[in-house]
Design an enzyme around this catalytic site. Structure first.
Site, short mmCIF file in Angstrom:
data_model
loop_
_atom_site.label_atom_id
_atom_site.label_comp_id
_atom_site.label_asym_id
_atom_site.label_seq_id
_atom_site.Cartn_x
_atom_site.Cartn_y
_atom_site.Cartn_z
N GLU A 28 0.87 -1.18 0.00
CA GLU A 28 0.00 0.00 0.00
C GLU A 28 0.91 1.22 0.00
O GLU A 28 1.65 1.45 0.95
CB GLU A 28 -0.91 -0.02 1.24
CG GLU A 28 -1.98 1.04 1.24
CD GLU A 28 -2.83 1.00 2.50
OE1 GLU A 28 -3.44 2.04 2.83
OE2 GLU A 28 -2.87 -0.05 3.18
N ASP B 45 -5.34 10.24 8.66
CA ASP B 45 -4.04 9.79 9.14
C ASP B 45 -3.65 10.43 10.47
O ASP B 45 -3.92 11.61 10.71
CB ASP B 45 -2.95 10.09 8.11
CG ASP B 45 -3.16 9.32 6.82
OD1 ASP B 45 -3.49 8.13 6.93
OD2 ASP B 45 -3.01 9.90 5.74
N TYR C 103 -11.24 -3.29 3.41
CA TYR C 103 -10.30 -2.85 4.44
C TYR C 103 -11.12 -2.48 5.67
O TYR C 103 -11.85 -1.49 5.65
CB TYR C 103 -9.52 -1.64 3.91
CG TYR C 103 -8.37 -1.14 4.75
CD1 TYR C 103 -8.48 -0.97 6.13
CD2 TYR C 103 -7.16 -0.80 4.16
CE1 TYR C 103 -7.43 -0.50 6.88
CE2 TYR C 103 -6.09 -0.32 4.89
CZ TYR C 103 -6.24 -0.17 6.25
OH TYR C 103 -5.20 0.31 7.01
#
Length: 263
Positions: free
Chosen positions: A49, A60, A175
């Protein structure tokens, strides 16, 4: 079938769990991140990734935010990220690569141009966290028509009403974000993750890969044991940030991969 589909089919046939590693393109510079990327398959990474640095990475945590800032300070761009992939592909035609980022750089470039360049460079899938399923016509559908997987994130807040919409046009794998919040914020707990993975798998045949909050070989094994595999990002990026040599970072990655593969 994409390289992602092929890899997961191979893993299923072998009865093994997947290990996915996230790195930031251009952190701390292009040369070092490319060297690390080239070493990942031998370290046991099944899917790479590759993060595209962006000025406002809302999903993030501090570790990956700082990696993106270092990369941007070093003049990393989307063009250079795609060139990294081309350079990697010169020596590896098999390892799947997922480009992870945000929609703004893709939109600015133009979706048609971006998809053409991404497929030419050797990208296999996309994770674009700020495009919800309601915007699938924007990028998801065109990406899949271009032969790329579009990988969607499910979270602890994705309830039974929302989940079918999330899964509707997802491909490659799902995911599952193991915690509520940003990357690197807390440790993933198998007791919490297990029922959620089972719930998702009851509604899709796609592999379910768990990420966020996995930092050790032990936690990689534990989480991979209740899913189809796991993703580690912040812990690897943190090793790079510490100034560790590439070979030492790769040794750490191998320990994580060994943990996942032993599940």
């Amino acid at each position: 079938m994409t390289r992602i589909d092929t890899r997961f089919a191979q893993l299923k046939d072998e009865g093994r769990k997947a290990f996915v590693a996230y790195i930031m393109a251009g952190d701390p510079n292009v040369e070092s991140s490319l060297e690390l990327m080239k070493g990942l398959p031998e370290a046991g990474v099944d899917v790479i990734e590759l993060g595209v640095p962006f000025t406002d990475p809302m999903a993030d945590g501090p570790t990956i935010q700082e990696a993106g800032q270092r990369a941007l300070a070093g003049k990393m761009t989307l063009d250079k990220t795609l060139q990294m992939v081309r350079d990697f592909r010169a020596g590896d035609a098999e390892t799947p690569i997922v480009l992870m980022g945000y929609y703004n750089p893709i939109y600015s470039r133009g979706v048609k141009r971006f998809l053409s360049e991404a497929t030419e460079a050797g990208i296999d899938g996309l994770i674009v966290v700020d495009l919800p399923p309601e915007e699938d016509d924007e990028l998801c559908i065109p990406a899949q028509e271009a032969g790329l997987n579009f990988i969607r994130l499910a979270t602890p807040t994705t309830d039974d009403k929302r989940l079918p919409k999330v899964l509707e046009n997802t491909s490659g794998f799902v995911y599952y974000v193991s915690i509520t919040g940003i990357t690197g914020a807390a440790a993933a707990q198998a007791t919490d993750v297990g029922p959620e993975v089972a719930r998702i798998k009851s509604q899709t045949d796609l592999p379910v890969i768990v990420g966020f909050g996995i930092r050790t070989p032990e936690s990689a094994k534990e989480i991979a044991g209740i899913a189809d595999g796991c993703v580690v990002g912040s812990a690897i990026v943190g090793e790079m940030a510490s100034g560790a040599r590439t070979e030492d970072v790769l040794a750490f990655v191998k320990s994580l991969a060994d943990g996942a593969h032993s599940a």
